[in-house]
Scaffold this motif. Structure first.
Motif, PDB file in Angstrom:
ATOM      1  N   MET A   1     -24.950 -14.618   4.012  1.00  0.00           N
ATOM      2  CA  MET A   1     -23.355 -14.295   3.535  1.00  0.00           C
ATOM      3  C   MET A   1     -22.426 -14.989   4.785  1.00  0.00           C
ATOM      4  O   MET A   1     -23.056 -14.756   6.225  1.00  0.00           O
ATOM      5  CB  MET A   1     -23.450 -12.878   3.344  1.00  0.00           C
ATOM      6  CG  MET A   1     -21.894 -12.471   3.272  1.00  0.00           C
ATOM      7  SD  MET A   1     -21.994 -10.784   2.358  1.00  0.00           S
ATOM      8  CE  MET A   1     -20.182 -10.601   2.187  1.00  0.00           C
ATOM      9  N   SER A   2     -21.529 -15.787   4.315  1.00  0.00           N
ATOM     10  CA  SER A   2     -20.761 -16.161   5.280  1.00  0.00           C
ATOM     11  C   SER A   2     -19.770 -15.292   5.995  1.00  0.00           C
ATOM     12  O   SER A   2     -19.319 -14.146   4.971  1.00  0.00           O
ATOM     13  CB  SER A   2     -19.995 -17.431   4.672  1.00  0.00           C
ATOM     14  OG  SER A   2     -19.167 -16.888   3.351  1.00  0.00           O
ATOM     15  N   PRO A   3     -19.231 -15.322   7.006  1.00  0.00           N
ATOM     16  CA  PRO A   3     -18.098 -14.377   7.467  1.00  0.00           C
ATOM     17  C   PRO A   3     -16.912 -14.442   6.613  1.00  0.00           C
ATOM     18  O   PRO A   3     -16.548 -15.573   5.865  1.00  0.00           O
ATOM     19  CB  PRO A   3     -18.054 -15.072   8.907  1.00  0.00           C
ATOM     20  CG  PRO A   3     -18.242 -16.298   8.930  1.00  0.00           C
ATOM     21  CD  PRO A   3     -19.253 -16.489   7.776  1.00  0.00           C
ATOM     22  N   PRO A   4     -16.164 -13.366   6.676  1.00  0.00           N
ATOM     23  CA  PRO A   4     -14.857 -13.309   5.823  1.00  0.00           C
ATOM     24  C   PRO A   4     -13.941 -14.559   6.307  1.00  0.00           C
ATOM     25  O   PRO A   4     -13.761 -14.673   7.318  1.00  0.00           O
ATOM     26  CB  PRO A   4     -14.533 -11.838   5.856  1.00  0.00           C
ATOM     27  CG  PRO A   4     -15.025 -11.564   7.193  1.00  0.00           C
ATOM     28  CD  PRO A   4     -16.231 -12.240   7.329  1.00  0.00           C
ATOM     29  N   ALA A   5     -13.351 -14.954   5.147  1.00  0.00           N
ATOM     30  CA  ALA A   5     -12.026 -15.769   5.461  1.00  0.00           C
ATOM     31  C   ALA A   5     -10.766 -15.196   5.514  1.00  0.00           C
ATOM     32  O   ALA A   5     -10.536 -14.441   4.734  1.00  0.00           O
ATOM     33  CB  ALA A   5     -12.187 -17.026   4.720  1.00  0.00           C
ATOM     34  N   PHE A   6      -9.784 -15.702   6.226  1.00  0.00           N
ATOM     35  CA  PHE A   6      -8.570 -15.312   6.033  1.00  0.00           C
ATOM     36  C   PHE A   6      -7.612 -16.417   5.754  1.00  0.00           C
ATOM     37  O   PHE A   6      -7.636 -17.402   6.468  1.00  0.00           O
ATOM     38  CB  PHE A   6      -8.121 -14.733   7.445  1.00  0.00           C
ATOM     39  CG  PHE A   6      -9.037 -13.165   7.402  1.00  0.00           C
ATOM     40  CD1 PHE A   6      -8.529 -12.010   6.942  1.00  0.00           C
ATOM     41  CD2 PHE A   6     -10.184 -13.281   8.324  1.00  0.00           C
ATOM     42  CE1 PHE A   6      -9.471 -11.248   7.163  1.00  0.00           C
ATOM     43  CE2 PHE A   6     -10.904 -12.103   8.244  1.00  0.00           C
ATOM     44  CZ  PHE A   6     -10.418 -10.982   7.893  1.00  0.00           C
ATOM     45  N   ASP A   7      -6.593 -16.268   5.140  1.00  0.00           N
ATOM     46  CA  ASP A   7      -5.508 -17.098   4.825  1.00  0.00           C
ATOM     47  C   ASP A   7      -4.627 -17.293   5.928  1.00  0.00           C
ATOM     48  O   ASP A   7      -4.377 -16.410   7.137  1.00  0.00           O
ATOM     49  CB  ASP A   7      -4.547 -17.085   3.530  1.00  0.00           C
ATOM     50  CG  ASP A   7      -4.007 -15.868   3.513  1.00  0.00           C
ATOM     51  OD1 ASP A   7      -3.791 -14.975   4.302  1.00  0.00           O
ATOM     52  OD2 ASP A   7      -3.324 -15.678   2.439  1.00  0.00           O
ATOM     53  N   PRO A   8      -3.424 -18.243   6.242  1.00  0.00           N
ATOM     54  CA  PRO A   8      -2.627 -18.194   7.453  1.00  0.00           C
ATOM     55  C   PRO A   8      -1.814 -16.994   7.642  1.00  0.00           C
ATOM     56  O   PRO A   8      -1.213 -16.560   8.518  1.00  0.00           O
ATOM     57  CB  PRO A   8      -1.628 -19.178   7.092  1.00  0.00           C
ATOM     58  CG  PRO A   8      -2.430 -20.235   6.308  1.00  0.00           C
ATOM     59  CD  PRO A   8      -3.093 -19.351   5.429  1.00  0.00           C
ATOM     60  N   PHE A   9      -1.563 -15.981   6.517  1.00  0.00           N
ATOM     61  CA  PHE A   9      -0.826 -14.972   6.624  1.00  0.00           C
ATOM     62  C   PHE A   9      -1.664 -13.737   6.938  1.00  0.00           C
ATOM     63  O   PHE A   9      -1.180 -12.365   6.891  1.00  0.00           O
ATOM     64  CB  PHE A   9       0.163 -14.663   5.403  1.00  0.00           C
ATOM     65  CG  PHE A   9       1.042 -15.754   5.056  1.00  0.00           C
ATOM     66  CD1 PHE A   9       2.067 -15.833   5.917  1.00  0.00           C
ATOM     67  CD2 PHE A   9       0.800 -16.683   4.068  1.00  0.00           C
ATOM     68  CE1 PHE A   9       2.860 -16.939   5.756  1.00  0.00           C
ATOM     69  CE2 PHE A   9       1.594 -17.824   3.719  1.00  0.00           C
ATOM     70  CZ  PHE A   9       2.719 -17.745   4.686  1.00  0.00           C
ATOM     71  N   GLY A  10      -3.164 -13.835   7.106  1.00  0.00           N
ATOM     72  CA  GLY A  10      -3.918 -12.680   7.550  1.00  0.00           C
ATOM     73  C   GLY A  10      -4.621 -12.129   6.424  1.00  0.00           C
ATOM     74  O   GLY A  10      -5.356 -11.012   6.438  1.00  0.00           O
ATOM     75  N   GLU A  11      -4.298 -12.515   5.073  1.00  0.00           N
ATOM     76  CA  GLU A  11      -4.767 -12.057   4.034  1.00  0.00           C
ATOM     77  C   GLU A  11      -6.189 -12.339   3.757  1.00  0.00           C
ATOM     78  O   GLU A  11      -6.557 -13.571   4.043  1.00  0.00           O
ATOM     79  CB  GLU A  11      -4.106 -11.994   2.673  1.00  0.00           C
ATOM     80  CG  GLU A  11      -2.758 -11.624   2.690  1.00  0.00           C
ATOM     81  CD  GLU A  11      -2.698 -10.315   2.511  1.00  0.00           C
ATOM     82  OE1 GLU A  11      -3.638  -9.510   1.955  1.00  0.00           O
ATOM     83  OE2 GLU A  11      -1.825  -9.488   3.106  1.00  0.00           O
TER      84      GLU A  11
END
Length: 73
Positions: free
Chosen positions: A1-11
């Protein structure tokens, strides 16, 4: 499983399964296209050689080459 990704606003960006590329055509069609391409390349190269060296591809030279080949066999 890949680590969680976040968009530029932290979501948190939801993970999606990687899309599988659809089959674009049969393998024989790809092979025919590649063969046609390289066949045309060969014809163009020979045509250019005959145009720039008209005496190099004469019938007499071809017969001499064939006789030399038969002599070796």
């Amino acid at each position: 499983m890949s680590p969680p990704a976040f968009d530029p606003f932290g979501e948190l960006v939801p993970t999606a399964e990687p899309a599988v590329a659809p089959d674009r055509g049969p393998n024989w069609l790809k092979s025919a296209g590649i063969g046609l391409f390289w066949g045309l390349v060969g014809i163009i190269v020979l045509a250019r050689a005959m145009y720039f060296e008209p005496g190099a591809f004469s019938f007499a030279n071809a017969m001499a080459w064939a006789q030399g080949l038969f002599a070796l066999l």
